[in-house]
Design a protein around this motif. Structure first.
Motif, PDB file in Angstrom:
ATOM      1  N   SER A  67       0.858  -1.172   0.000  1.00 40.59           N
ATOM      2  CA  SER A  67       0.000   0.000   0.000  1.00 40.59           C
ATOM      3  C   SER A  67       0.894   1.221   0.000  1.00 40.59           C
ATOM      4  CB  SER A  67      -0.975  -0.006   1.163  1.00 40.59           C
ATOM      5  OG  SER A  67      -0.394   0.437   2.333  1.00 40.59           O
ATOM      6  N   TYR A  68       0.645   2.066  -0.976  1.00 41.99           N
ATOM      7  CA  TYR A  68       1.396   3.298  -1.095  1.00 41.99           C
ATOM      8  C   TYR A  68       0.668   4.314  -0.264  1.00 41.99           C
ATOM      9  CZ  TYR A  68       3.613   0.597  -4.600  1.00 41.99           C
ATOM     10  OH  TYR A  68       4.288  -0.424  -5.223  1.00 41.99           O
ATOM     11  N   ARG A  69       1.226   4.583   0.912  1.00 40.99           N
ATOM     12  CA  ARG A  69       0.556   5.457   1.867  1.00 40.99           C
ATOM     13  C   ARG A  69       0.294   6.818   1.249  1.00 40.99           C
ATOM     14  NH1 ARG A  69      -1.748   2.312   5.455  1.00 40.99           N
ATOM     15  NH2 ARG A  69      -0.325   0.753   6.255  1.00 40.99           N
ATOM     16  N   GLY A  70      -0.951   7.269   1.355  1.00 44.35           N
ATOM     17  CA  GLY A  70      -1.299   8.600   0.870  1.00 44.35           C
ATOM     18  C   GLY A  70      -0.966   9.638   1.931  1.00 44.35           C
ATOM     19  N   THR A  71      -1.446  10.833   1.725  1.00 41.56           N
ATOM     20  CA  THR A  71      -1.241  11.873   2.735  1.00 41.56           C
ATOM     21  C   THR A  71      -2.308  11.701   3.811  1.00 41.56           C
ATOM     22  OG1 THR A  71      -2.717  13.405   1.639  1.00 41.56           O
ATOM     23  CG2 THR A  71      -0.419  13.447   0.954  1.00 41.56           C
ATOM     24  N   ALA A  72      -2.345  12.614   4.761  1.00 39.99           N
ATOM     25  CA  ALA A  72      -3.338  12.521   5.828  1.00 39.99           C
ATOM     26  C   ALA A  72      -4.756  12.586   5.275  1.00 39.99           C
ATOM     27  CB  ALA A  72      -3.113  13.639   6.837  1.00 39.99           C
ATOM     28  N   THR A  73      -4.918  13.249   4.127  1.00 40.00           N
ATOM     29  CA  THR A  73      -6.274  13.432   3.588  1.00 40.00           C
ATOM     30  C   THR A  73      -6.622  12.448   2.484  1.00 40.00           C
ATOM     31  OG1 THR A  73      -5.343  15.179   2.227  1.00 40.00           O
ATOM     32  CG2 THR A  73      -6.572  15.872   4.178  1.00 40.00           C
ATOM     33  N   THR A  74      -5.617  11.850   1.804  1.00 38.06           N
ATOM     34  CA  THR A  74      -5.930  10.871   0.758  1.00 38.06           C
ATOM     35  C   THR A  74      -5.512   9.489   1.240  1.00 38.06           C
ATOM     36  OG1 THR A  74      -3.778  11.142  -0.278  1.00 38.06           O
ATOM     37  CG2 THR A  74      -5.566  12.520  -1.127  1.00 38.06           C
ATOM     38  N   PRO A  75      -6.402   8.485   1.095  1.00 34.55           N
ATOM     39  CA  PRO A  75      -6.040   7.146   1.553  1.00 34.55           C
ATOM     40  C   PRO A  75      -4.943   6.547   0.673  1.00 34.55           C
ATOM     41  CG  PRO A  75      -8.215   7.159   0.513  1.00 34.55           C
ATOM     42  CD  PRO A  75      -7.711   8.570   0.498  1.00 34.55           C
ATOM     43  N   GLY A  76      -4.131   5.657   1.254  1.00 33.97           N
ATOM     44  CA  GLY A  76      -3.128   4.971   0.454  1.00 33.97           C
ATOM     45  C   GLY A  76      -3.790   4.031  -0.528  1.00 33.97           C
ATOM     46  N   GLU A  77      -3.113   3.765  -1.648  1.00 32.43           N
ATOM     47  CA  GLU A  77      -3.703   2.882  -2.649  1.00 32.43           C
ATOM     48  C   GLU A  77      -3.127   1.486  -2.481  1.00 32.43           C
ATOM     49  OE1 GLU A  77      -3.724   2.383  -7.377  1.00 32.43           O
ATOM     50  OE2 GLU A  77      -3.734   4.457  -6.663  1.00 32.43           O
ATOM     51  N   LEU A  78      -4.014   0.497  -2.438  1.00 31.51           N
ATOM     52  CA  LEU A  78      -3.602  -0.885  -2.206  1.00 31.51           C
ATOM     53  C   LEU A  78      -3.413  -1.604  -3.541  1.00 31.51           C
ATOM     54  CD1 LEU A  78      -3.289  -3.136   0.028  1.00 31.51           C
ATOM     55  CD2 LEU A  78      -5.671  -3.686  -0.479  1.00 31.51           C
ATOM     56  N   THR A  79      -2.234  -2.221  -3.721  1.00 34.41           N
ATOM     57  CA  THR A  79      -1.980  -3.020  -4.913  1.00 34.41           C
ATOM     58  C   THR A  79      -1.818  -4.467  -4.488  1.00 34.41           C
ATOM     59  OG1 THR A  79      -0.767  -1.163  -5.815  1.00 34.41           O
ATOM     60  CG2 THR A  79      -0.494  -3.257  -6.937  1.00 34.41           C
ATOM     61  N   ILE A  80      -2.569  -5.364  -5.138  1.00 34.63           N
ATOM     62  CA  ILE A  80      -2.511  -6.779  -4.784  1.00 34.63           C
ATOM     63  C   ILE A  80      -1.949  -7.566  -5.956  1.00 34.63           C
ATOM     64  CG2 ILE A  80      -3.861  -8.800  -4.113  1.00 34.63           C
ATOM     65  CD1 ILE A  80      -5.920  -6.730  -2.960  1.00 34.63           C
ATOM     66  N   ASN A  81      -0.883  -8.310  -5.701  1.00 34.04           N
ATOM     67  CA  ASN A  81      -0.282  -9.153  -6.721  1.00 34.04           C
ATOM     68  C   ASN A  81      -0.639 -10.605  -6.411  1.00 34.04           C
ATOM     69  OD1 ASN A  81       1.340 -10.710  -8.305  1.00 34.04           O
ATOM     70  ND2 ASN A  81       3.221  -9.562  -7.924  1.00 34.04           N
ATOM     71  N   ALA A  82      -1.480 -11.187  -7.266  1.00 32.28           N
ATOM     72  CA  ALA A  82      -1.974 -12.550  -7.009  1.00 32.28           C
ATOM     73  C   ALA A  82      -1.312 -13.573  -7.930  1.00 32.28           C
ATOM     74  CB  ALA A  82      -3.488 -12.590  -7.157  1.00 32.28           C
ATOM     75  N   GLU A  83      -0.155 -13.231  -8.514  1.00 33.66           N
ATOM     76  CA  GLU A  83       0.509 -14.146  -9.453  1.00 33.66           C
ATOM     77  C   GLU A  83       0.987 -15.425  -8.783  1.00 33.66           C
ATOM     78  OE1 GLU A  83       3.605 -12.110 -11.653  1.00 33.66           O
ATOM     79  OE2 GLU A  83       2.116 -10.631 -12.303  1.00 33.66           O
ATOM     80  N   LEU A  84       1.220 -15.376  -7.471  1.00 32.58           N
ATOM     81  CA  LEU A  84       1.728 -16.558  -6.759  1.00 32.58           C
ATOM     82  C   LEU A  84       0.596 -17.402  -6.189  1.00 32.58           C
ATOM     83  CD1 LEU A  84       4.576 -14.740  -4.800  1.00 32.58           C
ATOM     84  CD2 LEU A  84       4.880 -16.300  -6.722  1.00 32.58           C
ATOM     85  N   LEU A  85      -0.629 -17.035  -6.527  1.00 32.99           N
ATOM     86  CA  LEU A  85      -1.791 -17.696  -5.930  1.00 32.99           C
ATOM     87  C   LEU A  85      -2.264 -18.857  -6.804  1.00 32.99           C
ATOM     88  CD1 LEU A  85      -3.637 -17.065  -3.464  1.00 32.99           C
ATOM     89  CD2 LEU A  85      -5.129 -15.875  -5.077  1.00 32.99           C
ATOM     90  N   PRO A  86      -2.445 -20.070  -6.225  1.00 30.05           N
ATOM     91  CA  PRO A  86      -3.055 -21.159  -7.008  1.00 30.05           C
ATOM     92  C   PRO A  86      -4.525 -20.824  -7.293  1.00 30.05           C
ATOM     93  CG  PRO A  86      -2.122 -21.961  -4.916  1.00 30.05           C
ATOM     94  CD  PRO A  86      -2.125 -20.469  -4.857  1.00 30.05           C
ATOM     95  N   ASP A  87      -5.153 -21.632  -8.126  1.00 25.23           N
ATOM     96  CA  ASP A  87      -6.569 -21.438  -8.464  1.00 25.23           C
ATOM     97  C   ASP A  87      -7.413 -21.578  -7.194  1.00 25.23           C
ATOM     98  OD1 ASP A  87      -9.038 -21.302  -9.576  1.00 25.23           O
ATOM     99  OD2 ASP A  87      -8.786 -23.027 -10.928  1.00 25.23           O
ATOM    100  N   VAL A  88      -8.144 -20.514  -6.840  1.00 25.04           N
ATOM    101  CA  VAL A  88      -8.939 -20.567  -5.598  1.00 25.04           C
ATOM    102  C   VAL A  88     -10.414 -20.856  -5.868  1.00 25.04           C
ATOM    103  CG1 VAL A  88      -7.390 -19.009  -4.347  1.00 25.04           C
ATOM    104  CG2 VAL A  88      -9.381 -18.062  -5.545  1.00 25.04           C
ATOM    105  N   ARG A  89     -10.777 -21.095  -7.143  1.00 27.34           N
ATOM    106  CA  ARG A  89     -12.199 -21.308  -7.430  1.00 27.34           C
ATOM    107  C   ARG A  89     -12.755 -22.500  -6.651  1.00 27.34           C
ATOM    108  NH1 ARG A  89     -12.043 -21.410 -13.810  1.00 27.34           N
ATOM    109  NH2 ARG A  89      -9.952 -22.117 -13.239  1.00 27.34           N
ATOM    110  N   GLY A  90     -13.839 -22.264  -5.919  1.00 24.02           N
ATOM    111  CA  GLY A  90     -14.490 -23.329  -5.144  1.00 24.02           C
ATOM    112  C   GLY A  90     -13.787 -23.687  -3.849  1.00 24.02           C
ATOM    113  N   GLN A  91     -12.715 -22.975  -3.508  1.00 24.10           N
ATOM    114  CA  GLN A  91     -11.930 -23.317  -2.319  1.00 24.10           C
ATOM    115  C   GLN A  91     -12.429 -22.571  -1.083  1.00 24.10           C
ATOM    116  OE1 GLN A  91      -9.007 -25.437  -2.467  1.00 24.10           O
ATOM    117  NE2 GLN A  91      -9.989 -25.874  -4.434  1.00 24.10           N
TER     118      GLN A  91
END
Ligand code: IMP
Ligand code: MG
Length: 176
Positions: A67-91
């Motif tokens: 998460s790239y922390r924003g300033t006191a007035t703007t929230p930080g932006e969250l980046t999620i990298n799911a490339e290392l994640l196995p198939d979660v369908r139905g799990q």
């Protein structure tokens, strides 16, 4: 890097807390296999200890959240990298993180896992700073509620240092 640290949770306390988490998680699994998803990098110590206490069929996946922390007035932006994640369908997924602070990281990751087709998504955290919560979500499993202090060790870092401490410690705020 060696700033003064003060022990908050001992190795014995951590072991007892993680054992309790493992019991709660296996009881809820009711014999169904789980997909345990660790959030990099802070969850790696908890992940390694926890999965060895879970005597149920499980698979392990990883996601990276920055998460790239924003300033006191703007929230930080969250980046999620799911490339290392196995198939979660139905799990049945249990997301593991080191600490629940504002809660934005866990909310973002759980939404992503749901959108990828997980059957159910639960969350487990070692630590929670309850008074900092900014989201409408409570983790399903919590190791310890702690006061609003900056903590390191057992996976938690300050600028990627201190993750290897076998206990959880507070860093002197004046040093940050
Ligand atoms: P949240 O999105 O505000 O809940 O932030 C969670 C993330 O912030 C955690 O996964 C940690 O990486 C980091 N974090 C929050 N509080 C602390 C702390 O006291 N020590 C180290 N990292 C922290
Ligand atoms: Mg982290």
């Amino acid at each position: 890097m060696s700033l003064p640290v003060k022990q908050l949770l001992s190795e014995e306390q951590l072991r007892a807390g993680v054992t309790r988490l493992s019991r709660e998680i296996s009881q809820h699994a009711q014999g169904r296999p789980l997909m345990i998803v660790g959030v990099l990098t802070g969850s790696v110590v908890l992940l390694a200890d926890l999965i060895r206490l879970l005597d149920i069929p499980l698979r392990v996946g990883l996601v990276q959240a920055s998460s790239y922390r924003g300033t006191a007035t703007t929230p930080g932006e969250l980046t999620i990298n799911a490339e290392l994640l196995p198939d979660v369908r139905g799990q049945d997924v249990v997301v593991i993180d080191d600490i629940f602070d504002t809660g934005h990281t866990l909310v973002g990751i759980m939404a992503q896992l749901e959108s990828l087709g997980a059957r159910s998504v639960r969350s487990a955290v070692l630590l929670r700073k309850a008074e900092r919560c900014e989201v409408d979500l409570a983790p399903d499993y919590v190791g310890f509620d702690i006061p609003n202090l900056f903590v390191v060790g057992y996976g938690l870092d300050y600028n990627d240092h201190y993750r290897n401490l076998p206990y959880v410690a507070t860093l002197d705020e004046d040093e940050l």
